[in-house]
Design a protein around this motif. Structure first.
Motif, PDB file in Angstrom:
ATOM      1  N   ASN A  44       0.690  -1.068   0.093  1.00  0.00           N
ATOM      2  CA  ASN A  44      -0.146   0.038  -0.052  1.00  0.00           C
ATOM      3  C   ASN A  44       0.851   1.318   0.171  1.00  0.00           C
ATOM      4  N   CYS A  45       1.727   1.441   0.897  1.00  0.00           N
ATOM      5  CA  CYS A  45       2.585   2.656   1.161  1.00  0.00           C
ATOM      6  C   CYS A  45       3.872   2.423   0.546  1.00  0.00           C
ATOM      7  N   PRO A  60       1.055  -0.189  10.203  1.00  0.00           N
ATOM      8  CA  PRO A  60       0.249   0.736  10.285  1.00  0.00           C
ATOM      9  C   PRO A  60      -0.862   0.639   9.005  1.00  0.00           C
ATOM     10  N   CYS A  61      -0.567   0.147   7.960  1.00  0.00           N
ATOM     11  CA  CYS A  61      -1.616   0.107   6.846  1.00  0.00           C
ATOM     12  C   CYS A  61      -2.690  -1.082   7.254  1.00  0.00           C
ATOM     13  N   THR A 257       3.211 -12.028  -1.170  1.00  0.00           N
ATOM     14  CA  THR A 257       3.138 -10.908  -1.961  1.00  0.00           C
ATOM     15  C   THR A 257       3.736  -9.590  -1.082  1.00  0.00           C
ATOM     16  N   ALA A 258       4.512  -8.833  -1.848  1.00  0.00           N
ATOM     17  CA  ALA A 258       5.135  -7.623  -1.543  1.00  0.00           C
ATOM     18  C   ALA A 258       6.654  -8.193  -1.104  1.00  0.00           C
ATOM     19  N   TYR A 259       7.184  -9.391  -1.058  1.00  0.00           N
ATOM     20  CA  TYR A 259       8.348  -9.679  -0.842  1.00  0.00           C
ATOM     21  C   TYR A 259       9.242  -9.497  -1.951  1.00  0.00           C
ATOM     22  N   GLU A 260      10.371  -8.956  -1.899  1.00  0.00           N
ATOM     23  CA  GLU A 260      11.468  -8.818  -2.833  1.00  0.00           C
ATOM     24  C   GLU A 260      12.088  -9.999  -3.106  1.00  0.00           C
ATOM     25  N   VAL A 261      12.006 -10.734  -4.343  1.00  0.00           N
ATOM     26  CA  VAL A 261      12.438 -11.925  -4.723  1.00  0.00           C
ATOM     27  C   VAL A 261      12.950 -11.733  -6.136  1.00  0.00           C
ATOM     28  N   ALA A 262      14.017 -12.822  -6.402  1.00  0.00           N
ATOM     29  CA  ALA A 262      14.718 -13.011  -7.521  1.00  0.00           C
ATOM     30  C   ALA A 262      14.281 -14.378  -8.242  1.00  0.00           C
TER      31      ALA A 262
END
Length: 271
Positions: A44-45, A60-61, A257-262
């Motif tokens: 979200n942010c 917080p979100c 979801t939102a994890y930084e992956v390669a």
């Protein structure tokens, strides 16, 4: 991970990795390396968060967004009409819209709800091999009330391990729809008397069915956790629902979801 009906073929999947959109079906039977790079960016942010809440949010979100409220999971607890919705405008656009109460067959017969505009995407997300609408309701809240009544007669959860072991036994959904309607007759009558005759409408759509791009089903379903082991390396043998099926285990991609992956193709040395 996005998906769409595949016409005469299996469901088509698209993996979203950063700004890339990758044809998931084309990755089948290839040796892949999926690595969590250590950062989670709130969906979200955008801030970095040490822990993911509700599939990709910072705390917080998670606390402020209506889409993360408990009533999203339990729609019968909707409190929009009480004036206490976290985001009333969002609630109008999401919850105060027509919803479907449906029957599906993923690991067996189950009942569920979804926005009318989300069929059949919701069914594919759950790995259903067939589904049909039971009722259309005026709001998400009403769909939740119908689902609560239906849960006395039909399961409302998918056994994800069973779903990933192969196709479920066939279910005659049209016959089940008539059976469930008969069981819910008094509940539906009471709800329409309270909320109006057009609040809940019977639907008679024919069932839809799909197949999934799976080359081999796992004999034993073991789940991979990127938080405990940041690298998953193996041969991709199938995709069903939100799961990637590898020869070394399965992974629920939505959870990350939102994890930084390669994601890369790995090389297996001969010998």
């Amino acid at each position: 991970m996005g998906c769409a009906p595949g016409g005469d073929g299996p469901v088509g999947y698209v993996l979203k990795v950063g700004q890339q959109r990758i044809d998931g079906n084309a990755l089948l039977d290839r040796q892949l390396r999926l690595e969590f790079l250590g950062r989670i960016l709130c969906r979200n942010c955008g801030r970095v968060t040490r822990k993911s809440f509700n599939q990709g949010h910072c705390f917080p979100c998670f606390r402020k967004l209506a889409s993360c409220d408990n009533c999203i999971v339990s729609p019968e607890k909707c409190h929009h009409h009480l004036g206490s919705c976290r985001e009333p405008a969002w609630g109008e656009s999401f919850c105060m819209q027509p919803h479907l109460v449906y029957l599906s067959n993923s690991s067996g017969l189950k009942v569920g709800i979804t926005r009318q505009t989300q069929a059949p995407t919701r069914w594919l997300d759950q790995g259903a091999e067939s589904a049909l609408p039971l009722y259309r309701t005026r709001t998400r809240y009403l769909a939740g009330l119908v689902e609560v009544a239906a849960k006395a007669h039909v399961a409302d959860r998918t056994n994800w391990r069973a779903m990933l072991k192969g196709s479920p036994d066939p279910v005659e959904l049209e016959r089940e729809r008539e059976r469930v309607r008969e069981l819910l007759n008094s509940d539906i009558t009471a709800l329409t008397q309270e909320h109006g005759h057009d609040a809940i409408v019977d639907l008679d759509d024919a069932p839809a069915s799909w197949s999934y791009p799976v080359e081999r089903w796992p004999e034993k379903v073991s789940s991979h956790n990127l938080d405990k082991n940041p690298v998953l390396e193996g041969r991709l043998e199938g995709i069903k629902g939100q799961y990637l099926i590898f020869d070394c285990g399965v992974i629920n991609i939505r959870k990350y979801t939102a994890y930084e992956v390669a994601l890369a193709e790995s090389v297996v040395e001969a010998g």
